[in-house]
Write an enzyme that holds these catalytic residues in place. Sequence first.
Site, PDB file in Angstrom:
ATOM      1  N   SER A 163      -0.177  -7.194   1.107  1.00 52.39           N
ATOM      2  CA  SER A 163       0.686  -6.068   0.767  1.00 52.39           C
ATOM      3  C   SER A 163       0.286  -5.452  -0.587  1.00 52.39           C
ATOM      4  CB  SER A 163       2.145  -6.524   0.779  1.00 52.39           C
ATOM      5  OG  SER A 163       3.029  -5.452   0.656  1.00 52.39           O
ATOM      6  N   HIS A 368       5.045  -7.374   8.851  1.00 50.12           N
ATOM      7  CA  HIS A 368       4.542  -7.425   7.475  1.00 50.12           C
ATOM      8  C   HIS A 368       4.664  -8.809   6.855  1.00 50.12           C
ATOM      9  CE1 HIS A 368       3.117  -5.012   4.106  1.00 50.12           C
ATOM     10  NE2 HIS A 368       3.952  -5.645   3.296  1.00 50.12           N
TER      11      HIS A 368
END
Length: 393
Positions: A163, A368
Amino acid sequence: MTLRVMLIVIAVNSVVSNALFIPRSLPEDALLNFTGLSEKYGHKAEEYSVVTEDGYILTLFHIPGTRKPPVLLLHGIHDTADTFILRGKKSLAITLANNGYDVWAGNTRGNKYGRRHIKLNPDTDPAFWNYSFHEHGVHDLAAITDFILNATGEQSLQSIGHSEGTTDHFVLASQKPEYNNKFKLFIALAPVAFLSNLISPVSAVTELGPLLNQVLLSLKIEELISEKGIEKNILQLICNKEDIGYELCFKGVILQGAGYDPKGIEPKFFPTILGHYPAAGSRKSLLHYDQVALSKRFALFDYGPEENKKRYGFIVPPDYNLRQVIMKTALIVGKNDNLSRVRDVEYLRFLLPNIVEYHLMRQKRWNHLDFVWGNDLPETLFPQILSLLEKYR
């Protein structure tokens, strides 16, 4: 009503109306820090302090190994190095250590392991929080990389980011191109550079970003989700309730932003996450990402026309030059990732000049958070990572 006031009201109502529902005790893994978790799962970890060129003091963890080059792990936004070891024997840090890799887990400024400065006090000096992912890249990642190479005597290392940890790498390699040579391979998990194809509810939040930023400015709030702050305490109070915490906080909030995959992170593991996440960060960091989303450009921070002219020579901030990111890069993407959208990563793939691997996780619901906390990482993701590390040693 501000977020802080809303949280207080919710907490009071929750306590009054659910007095019998007492938050459960956090499990041991929720309370141990990185070194404690590492020792519990079979490896003694070392701890170092890295000082950046602008005076921030960052904690860097090291699990010694025999395989070279060293491997750096860098976390995402409002996270810490702990994220790579929370799954214990199924975590990336322990898996790499069990395979003999020389593992280094970094932390960027602002979280509990990066809350020190040679002059600034994070509790009293707002200037401490005047940073975004730009400073994470050009200062923090640069200092961490140099420290590891100096400590190991190696000329280059391998790196894995998740990320915002990927954003930091793209920033560093584009702003300081000489650092490209210091990475043998960069593996980007859930890469984030462009945020042009966000969907609801994340897109709705980004639209409200400028307004929320003005509210925070008016309240003089620069640090978000402090480890000792009221927001963190309230989140713990509500989200750690055994009867409603997982359903309300994880499935009802977190998964709506990350991508809905409740099977990837089971209820019994959620309390461990709560002990470590979310970590503190700056208002400016979130604002910078909001600017990226709204402008549909991966650009430097927008200070407004007048200040931009002084800083950059232009009334709009320049784009990060991704053509300068020439280090070998592998992009690993989730089909169900609401933050690192496939279309955005495909555009990133088009711009980066040295992509050695582009891998779309075959699991339809891979989101994610599955990249660091998924319960099936040893079977799904780690074979791909280990293969890449071996191939590009």
